[in-house]
Design a protein around this motif. Structure first.
Motif, PDB file in Angstrom:
ATOM      1  N   MET A 162      -9.054 -11.340  -0.548  1.00 28.60           N
ATOM      2  CA  MET A 162      -9.584 -10.114   0.032  1.00 28.60           C
ATOM      3  C   MET A 162     -10.560  -9.431  -0.925  1.00 28.60           C
ATOM      4  N   ARG A 163     -10.219  -9.427  -2.206  1.00 25.72           N
ATOM      5  CA  ARG A 163     -11.122  -8.809  -3.185  1.00 25.72           C
ATOM      6  C   ARG A 163     -12.445  -9.569  -3.262  1.00 25.72           C
ATOM      7  N   TYR A 164     -12.379 -10.909  -3.264  1.00 21.64           N
ATOM      8  CA  TYR A 164     -13.621 -11.688  -3.287  1.00 21.64           C
ATOM      9  C   TYR A 164     -14.513 -11.294  -2.110  1.00 21.64           C
ATOM     10  N   PHE A 165     -13.916 -11.217  -0.949  1.00 18.29           N
ATOM     11  CA  PHE A 165     -14.677 -10.947   0.265  1.00 18.29           C
ATOM     12  C   PHE A 165     -15.253  -9.530   0.264  1.00 18.29           C
ATOM     13  N   ILE A 166     -14.414  -8.549  -0.051  1.00 20.93           N
ATOM     14  CA  ILE A 166     -14.850  -7.153   0.005  1.00 20.93           C
ATOM     15  C   ILE A 166     -15.884  -6.854  -1.073  1.00 20.93           C
ATOM     16  N   LEU A 167     -15.610  -7.261  -2.302  1.00 22.24           N
ATOM     17  CA  LEU A 167     -16.560  -7.003  -3.384  1.00 22.24           C
ATOM     18  C   LEU A 167     -17.872  -7.738  -3.147  1.00 22.24           C
ATOM     19  N   GLY A 168     -17.771  -8.967  -2.652  1.00 25.76           N
ATOM     20  CA  GLY A 168     -18.984  -9.730  -2.358  1.00 25.76           C
ATOM     21  C   GLY A 168     -19.850  -9.037  -1.322  1.00 25.76           C
ATOM     22  N   SER A 169     -19.207  -8.438  -0.329  1.00 26.71           N
ATOM     23  CA  SER A 169     -19.970  -7.768   0.723  1.00 26.71           C
ATOM     24  C   SER A 169     -20.666  -6.509   0.206  1.00 26.71           C
ATOM     25  N   ALA A 170     -20.162  -5.978  -0.911  1.00 22.05           N
ATOM     26  CA  ALA A 170     -20.721  -4.735  -1.440  1.00 22.05           C
ATOM     27  C   ALA A 170     -21.809  -4.957  -2.481  1.00 22.05           C
ATOM     28  N   VAL A 171     -21.950  -6.180  -2.955  1.00 18.79           N
ATOM     29  CA  VAL A 171     -22.919  -6.461  -4.030  1.00 18.79           C
ATOM     30  C   VAL A 171     -24.349  -6.213  -3.569  1.00 18.79           C
ATOM     31  N   GLY A 172     -24.659  -6.595  -2.351  1.00 14.57           N
ATOM     32  CA  GLY A 172     -26.025  -6.425  -1.872  1.00 14.57           C
ATOM     33  C   GLY A 172     -26.106  -6.630  -0.382  1.00 14.57           C
ATOM     34  N   SER A 173     -27.280  -6.440   0.152  1.00 11.98           N
ATOM     35  CA  SER A 173     -27.510  -6.579   1.588  1.00 11.98           C
ATOM     36  C   SER A 173     -28.146  -7.925   1.906  1.00 11.98           C
ATOM     37  N   GLY A 209     -22.148  -6.219  10.961  1.00  8.17           N
ATOM     38  CA  GLY A 209     -21.694  -7.270  11.870  1.00  8.17           C
ATOM     39  C   GLY A 209     -21.181  -8.472  11.113  1.00  8.17           C
ATOM     40  N   ALA A 210     -21.855  -8.826  10.016  1.00  7.94           N
ATOM     41  CA  ALA A 210     -21.410  -9.955   9.197  1.00  7.94           C
ATOM     42  C   ALA A 210     -20.055  -9.659   8.569  1.00  7.94           C
ATOM     43  N   PHE A 211     -19.866  -8.417   8.095  1.00  6.13           N
ATOM     44  CA  PHE A 211     -18.584  -8.047   7.499  1.00  6.13           C
ATOM     45  C   PHE A 211     -17.464  -8.149   8.525  1.00  6.13           C
ATOM     46  N   GLU A 212     -17.688  -7.637   9.724  1.00 11.84           N
ATOM     47  CA  GLU A 212     -16.664  -7.685  10.769  1.00 11.84           C
ATOM     48  C   GLU A 212     -16.353  -9.122  11.178  1.00 11.84           C
TER      49      GLU A 212
END
Length: 236
Positions: A162-173, A209-212
């Protein structure tokens, strides 16, 4: 009787240092944080910072922990075995939340906490270390997953995943990674990127949308593993 004059500026504190460092990180990135810059921003001498923090890394850790402290963990309270992992709603022993719904709500809270502070993500990605708020997050996730019936080893992997996914989504657009210039995507070279120049202006739609999509796929996969484990089978 002599009375001490009140200081013209607020006394230096850990909170003031963390606030100033966080503002620098948000505005200019991790490399902008230095004793000189912080002292200037706070109107104090550089050495006075060392009364509160020994190193720059300690300051950045405190900034990261301040962000972690904004993550809601209440959804993990009452998580227990027996919840309907596929529904995303309530359930579990004693009317507690189900583990899937808790992870989903936590993922959104975590991502929201990072939304305005993407520059601090590399520090968070190192792990919680000794940071109290970061350790509370790890403790809450692991405790809820084991309470829901996940074996300890799987609960650890779920927290990491979960951390990999969430942090990765926050690094950039992803969407902002494409320039708003149709000419940059010559169909002779990139036959499938004819609409790529439109992605930047649709950043929110694309990125959220990608995050969801990713979160649902991740939770669906975990739900399948959970049911396999409950049947006493070994997951593939």
């Amino acid at each position: 009787m002599w009375r001490m004059a009140r200081p013209r500026k607020p006394l230096l504190s850990r909170d003031r240092i963390v606030e100033a460092a966080g503002a620098l990180v948000d505005a200019e990135g991790l490399e902008a944080v230095s004793t000189r810059r912080l002292a200037a921003a706070l109107g104090v001498s550089g050495p006075s910072l060392y009364n509160h923090f020994r190193t720059k890394d300690e300051i950045l850790d405190a900034v990261a922990d301040a962000v972690s402290s904004r993550v809601d963990l209440s959804m993990f309270e009452g998580v227990g075995a027996g919840g309907d992992a596929g529904s995303g709603g309530g359930g579990g022993d004693g009317g507690g939340q189900d583990w899937r719904g808790a992870l989903q709500a936590w993922a959104h809270s975590y991502r929201d906490a990072l939304a305005d502070h993407p520059n601090i993500v590399p520090v968070l990605a190192r792990g919680p270390g000794r940071r109290p708020a970061g350790l509370r997050v790890a403790d809450a996730v692991f405790g809820a997953m084991t309470a829901a019936g996940w074996p300890a080893a799987h609960a650890t992997r779920i927290g990491a995943l979960m951390r990999y996914f969430i942090l990765g989504s926050a690094v950039g657009s992803f969407a902002r990674g494409f320039v708003d210039d149709r000419a940059a995507y010559d169909p002779a070279d990139y036959p499938h990127l004819g609409q790529a120049h439109l992605l930047a202006e649709r950043q929110r739609e694309v990125d959220e949308g990608a995050f969801e999509t990713g979160l649902e796929a991740l939770l669906d996969g975990l739900a399948l593993q959970y049911e396999t484990l409950r049947r006493g089978e070994r997951p593939a």
